[in-house]
Enzyme design. Structure first.
Site, PDB file in Angstrom:
ATOM      1  N   THR A  20       0.531  -1.379   8.189  1.00 51.85           N
ATOM      2  CA  THR A  20       1.110  -2.347   7.167  1.00 51.85           C
ATOM      3  C   THR A  20       1.848  -3.344   7.741  1.00 51.85           C
ATOM      4  O   THR A  20       1.862  -4.456   7.098  1.00 51.85           O
ATOM      5  CB  THR A  20       1.959  -1.506   6.155  1.00 51.85           C
ATOM      6  OG1 THR A  20       0.885  -0.537   5.492  1.00 51.85           O
ATOM      7  CG2 THR A  20       2.519  -2.240   5.127  1.00 51.85           C
ATOM      8  N   SER A  66      -3.404   3.097  10.032  1.00 45.05           N
ATOM      9  CA  SER A  66      -3.353   4.334  10.894  1.00 45.05           C
ATOM     10  C   SER A  66      -3.902   5.712  10.346  1.00 45.05           C
ATOM     11  O   SER A  66      -3.977   6.697  11.154  1.00 45.05           O
ATOM     12  CB  SER A  66      -1.939   4.476  11.454  1.00 45.05           C
ATOM     13  OG  SER A  66      -1.215   5.160  10.387  1.00 45.05           O
ATOM     14  N   THR A  99       2.632   3.260   9.375  1.00 47.14           N
ATOM     15  CA  THR A  99       3.422   4.482   9.078  1.00 47.14           C
ATOM     16  C   THR A  99       2.741   5.882   9.054  1.00 47.14           C
ATOM     17  O   THR A  99       3.443   6.764   9.245  1.00 47.14           O
ATOM     18  CB  THR A  99       4.165   4.129   7.944  1.00 47.14           C
ATOM     19  OG1 THR A  99       3.726   4.302   6.758  1.00 47.14           O
ATOM     20  CG2 THR A  99       5.147   3.187   7.944  1.00 47.14           C
ATOM     21  N   ASP A 100       1.463   5.918   8.437  1.00 42.33           N
ATOM     22  CA  ASP A 100       0.843   7.197   8.079  1.00 42.33           C
ATOM     23  C   ASP A 100       0.706   8.115   9.140  1.00 42.33           C
ATOM     24  O   ASP A 100       0.710   9.472   8.708  1.00 42.33           O
ATOM     25  CB  ASP A 100      -0.472   6.773   7.361  1.00 42.33           C
ATOM     26  CG  ASP A 100       0.085   6.057   5.774  1.00 42.33           C
ATOM     27  OD1 ASP A 100       1.096   6.346   5.625  1.00 42.33           O
ATOM     28  OD2 ASP A 100      -0.999   5.684   5.378  1.00 42.33           O
TER      29      ASP A 100
HETATM   30  C1  SIN Z   1      -1.139   2.640   7.915  1.00 37.19           C
HETATM   31  O1  SIN Z   1      -0.286   3.653   8.367  1.00 37.19           O
HETATM   32  O2  SIN Z   1      -1.678   1.954   8.879  1.00 37.19           O
HETATM   33  C2  SIN Z   1      -0.929   1.943   6.626  1.00 37.19           C
HETATM   34  C3  SIN Z   1       0.336   2.445   6.061  1.00 37.19           C
HETATM   35  C4  SIN Z   1       1.488   1.795   6.650  1.00 37.19           C
HETATM   36  O3  SIN Z   1       1.430   1.514   7.790  1.00 37.19           O
HETATM   37  O4  SIN Z   1       2.753   1.913   6.027  1.00 37.19           O
END
Ligand code: SIN
Length: 339
Positions: A20, A66, A99-100
């Site tokens: 993100t 991710s 974050t995921d």
């Molecule tokens: C991801 O994990 O690539 C998408 C979600 C995020 O980064 O919050």
């Protein structure tokens, strides 16, 4: 500053993997309907000053959401971290990441990299195109962590908080401060570019079930060779559970592209307890040579031994981290042979 100090080159490498933080939406007001992994890492650094005497180097390792993180990207990431850590004028590494699965990548890197130089992973909950994106401040804070004298080991930096790779978990779906370190608490904070540390940096000696026994040669092999990842699946114990998934994996796993299952992480209730149907199916799998570990579904706490436990527990590791630990442990048991 003396002449010799003036001419000293110190570089800090920022590796981009997507997420993100590199996401773009059609409108600035949209914090949800974006595509992750669109903006290049060099662009993410635009306008972000480097600490005095430090030059930033940007390198794009991957560009993905991710949720789709792969062993292949982990392998490339570990190789680039290893490469740059061995360059004498590189003081540290920052990785921009979604974050995921951030906590999984952080734990993997913690498990295989030497701890001497700092590797700070960072992220964002809002896309780069947002009206008020959180990514730029997070990147600045991660750079501050990686440039801090004496910093070492793998950390996660988000919303002004520094977490160790061992304890960190994503705990919120939406808030900018989406990570927590459970009972251990954060490692420290970043305040106006200064690190306020609450406990020691993570190091190679940190106890983490499974990976503490990995010797340096195996770690290097995981990084430098095209290893085969042993297949380890996570099975959740829950109300009304059956052993059907485990039995199906045992019956048909070998036909899957992912190959036969070699290990199971049982995501257990509370202090490591299991539904009796899961326990019975796991016993059948174990009898067929499958390694079993228990990891608690609880966000906080660790499994405390009771003395009559059937399967070893993964200490305080969450199920996703216990899976990585068991994969690496299985590699140790049968080291990768490819060159
Ligand atoms: C991801 O994990 O690539 C998408 C979600 C995020 O980064 O919050």
């Amino acid at each position: 500053m003396m002449k010799s100090e003036q001419s000293e080159v110190r570089r800090l490498v920022v590796l981009g993997t997507g997420g993100t933080i590199a996401g773009r939406a059609a409108s600035a007001g949209d914090n949800l309907g974006y595509t992750a992994g669109e903006v290049g890492v060099a662009d993410l650094l635009a306008g972000i000053g480097a600490p005095s005497g430090v030059t930033l180097v940007a390198e794009q390792v991957a560009q993905l959401d991710s949720k789709d993180m792969s062993f292949d990207v982990w392998h490339q990431l570990a190789q680039r971290c290893m490469h740059w850590s061995n360059v004498p004028d590189v003081i540290g590494i920052v990785i921009t990441h979604g974050t995921d699965t951030l906590e999984e990548t952080a734990f993997f890197l913690h498990s295989v990299l030497p701890a001497e130089k700092p590797v700070a992973l960072t992220c964002a909950m809002r896309p780069a195109s947002a009206l008020a994106p959180d990514g730029p401040q997070n990147v600045r804070d991660a750079i501050a962590v990686a440039a801090t004298a004496g910093a070492r080991g793998v950390t996660v930096v988000c919303a002004g908080t520094i977490h160790s790779a061992i304890d960190v978990q994503k705990v919120h779906t939406y808030r900018l401060d989406a990570f927590a370190s459970g009972d251990a608490g954060p490692l420290g904070y970043v305040e106006e570019g200064a690190v306020r540390r609450l406990r020691d940096w993570p190091g190679a000696l940190d106890a983490n079930a499974g990976t503490a026994g990995l010797d340096a040669a195996i770690k290097l092999k995981v990084i430098s060779t095209d290893v085969e990842w042993p297949r380890v699946e996570i099975i959740m114990s829950h109300a009304g559970a059956t052993g059907a998934v485990i039995d199906a994996l045992m019956a048909h796993g070998a036909e899957d592209a992912a190959g036969p299952v070699r290990g199971l992480i049982l995501a257990a209730t509370g202090n490591g307890t299991l539904h009796h149907a899961i326990e019975a199916a796991a016993a059948r799998a174990h009898a067929a040579g499958i390694e079993i570990r228990r990891a608690t579904r609880c966000v906080n706490g660790r499994i405390l031994p009771r003395g009559d436990d059937t399967w070893p527990d993964a200490g305080g590791l969450s199920p996703v981290k216990a899976r990585i630990a068991l994969m690496l442990e299985l590699m140790l048991a049968s080291p990768p042979v490819s060159a």
